[in-house]
Design an enzyme around this catalytic site. Sequence first.
Site, PDB file in Angstrom:
ATOM      1  N   GLU A  34       0.872  -1.167   0.000  1.00  0.00           N
ATOM      2  CA  GLU A  34       0.000   0.000   0.000  1.00  0.00           C
ATOM      3  C   GLU A  34       0.914   1.224   0.000  1.00  0.00           C
ATOM      4  OE1 GLU A  34      -2.846   0.098   3.205  1.00  0.00           O
ATOM      5  OE2 GLU A  34      -3.554   2.076   2.585  1.00  0.00           O
ATOM      6  N   ARG A 258       5.110 -13.048   9.661  1.00  0.00           N
ATOM      7  CA  ARG A 258       5.756 -11.784   9.340  1.00  0.00           C
ATOM      8  C   ARG A 258       7.097 -11.687  10.056  1.00  0.00           C
ATOM      9  NH1 ARG A 258       1.990  -7.905   9.352  1.00  0.00           N
ATOM     10  NH2 ARG A 258       3.409  -6.187   9.628  1.00  0.00           N
ATOM     11  N   LYS A 268       3.812   0.921   9.705  1.00  0.00           N
ATOM     12  CA  LYS A 268       4.023   2.167   8.965  1.00  0.00           C
ATOM     13  C   LYS A 268       3.422   3.358   9.710  1.00  0.00           C
ATOM     14  CE  LYS A 268       2.851   0.178   5.006  1.00  0.00           C
ATOM     15  NZ  LYS A 268       2.415   0.017   3.616  1.00  0.00           N
TER      16      LYS A 268
END
Length: 553
Positions: A34, A258, A268
């Site tokens: 994104e 992850r 983020k």
Amino acid sequence: MSEERSLNFIEQIIEDDIANGVNDGRVLTRFPPEPNGYLHIGHAKSIVLNFGLAQKYNGKTNLRFDDTNPVTEDTEYVDSIKEDIHWLGFEWDKELYASDYFDQMYEFAVQLIKKGLAYVEDATSEQIAASKGTPTTPGTPTPARSRSVEENLDLFERMRKGEFKDGEKTLRAKVDLNSPNMHMRDPIMYRIKHAHHHRTGDKWCIYPMYDFAHGQSDSIENITHSVCTLEFIPHRPLYDWFIKELEIFPSHQYEFARLNLNYTVMSKRKLKQLVAENYVNGWDDPRMPTISGLRRRGYTAASIRALCERIGVQKRDNMIDVGLLEFCIREELNRTANRVMAVLDPVKLVITNYPEGQVEEMTAENNPEDPSAGSRTLHFSNTLYIEREDFMEEPPKKFFRLGPGLHVRLKNAYIIKGESVEKDADGNITTIYATYLPESKSGGDHSGLTVKGTIHWVSAAHAATAEVRVYDRLFKSENPNAEEGDFKDFINPDSLQVIKEAYVEPGLLQAKPGDRFQFMRKGYFTVDPDSTSEKVVFNRTVTLKDAWAKVNK
Ligand code: ATP
Ligand code: MG
């Protein structure tokens, strides 16, 4: 990628698929960032995996920007993401944008409405949440759930035309209000957002939700193996449901753990906060876990790829010690970085029996690990700088460096003996006086003396001044995310120390941003882009050894 290691579970799935002729053996993966921030080391893990799978199985990888949220996205991020993927050493097949599929997704939504599998909701998000029930109690249908297909088609079109305000309506999939999986209880497919999009401008005021956009994008691109992180496991039934009901290309989702790194944050949102509130100097601050920060810090793409390979592909979440990342870069730089001398905390040393004004050229090997790195010339004179910590007026027994009456070797030069010191009014040593043994020159030493210590130095008249930025971990806490209170309360106040006047070999004035060196006995350093022709700025990439464990445990 090492050939000997066993297959990871995703490779195993792909090999089975190829053996069974699934998709005719075709492998197409995608990396779907994104564009709402810079890439971090966690993304590197996903990049190495997705691109690595395609490379290994003769396939391709698309770069798809998952740009379905107009409010937080920006082209600055698109550009940085592309730069970072290239820098990591990967080439995508197609550069694509989920927003390019908005027309197609709208059509898909209409199709589901026509099948009676989607409806326009009037309830607020709070009302929807309340009506969904809990994992152990069933949800209750809202009045909108029984709308006719015609009415839904009409309302959905009016949503698109901008007749409603943000939040006034949503489009929901009609799945199963009793499902134990809350994601299946009539999830939202579209929301109204009167916002400008960085690519589609003002064309749309309704935007698809992640669950509707992601799988449909995979399917539109004929992605064969859609790899994502574990938190998407509960989304998989919905991913499959949309594909089945729309009867489109059956992409499949697979989940891996992850990458989490200690002493930092990776979301983020949090990284953005550190930048916006000036805790760091931008996304590429060398203390940041971003790809651009690590690059500026002196990490190589190969060292980051090596970390990802070492960790492997796991099915359970875990925390990786940042020491492993440091190990990867140390190991590489030990092989590849030229050794140079740099004095970070200088004190003057005068050799009283060395002729004043005489300059000798000494030969220094650039890298003992790599003979092909060659050698360079160093200038030696009677006035040098050495590290303040390499001299002690009252040395303890095992101090193998310089002190009154103690012998030490100056690297690539002579053995010297400490004689006396001069101090300022505060008692700080300003000059050390020493004598040298002319017959002890490196390479032709016949002094007959063995000394235990060797120290580095630079000639005062020849040295260049450098600024050296010494970095430490950005957080004091091993896991700032798990602490109570604000993660920013756990920032390490000493994460940056700036040395304004260090002295380095003059040859380093020619070094270019990104060049990497071992400062002998001090660590690995890289040239920062802030450097000018008069002053080189260095960033410390990593120490020579892991000092953190000793001090902090
Ligand atoms: P954040 O939560 O920090 O905003 P994100 O997961 O939303 O991160 P995306 O841009 O959506 O960030 O991520 C792009 C791809 O990278 C996704 O496939 C995501 O699963 C993967 N990814 C993100 N963070 C990690 C991580 N820490 N380890 C492995 N893969 C990751
Ligand atoms: Mg995401």
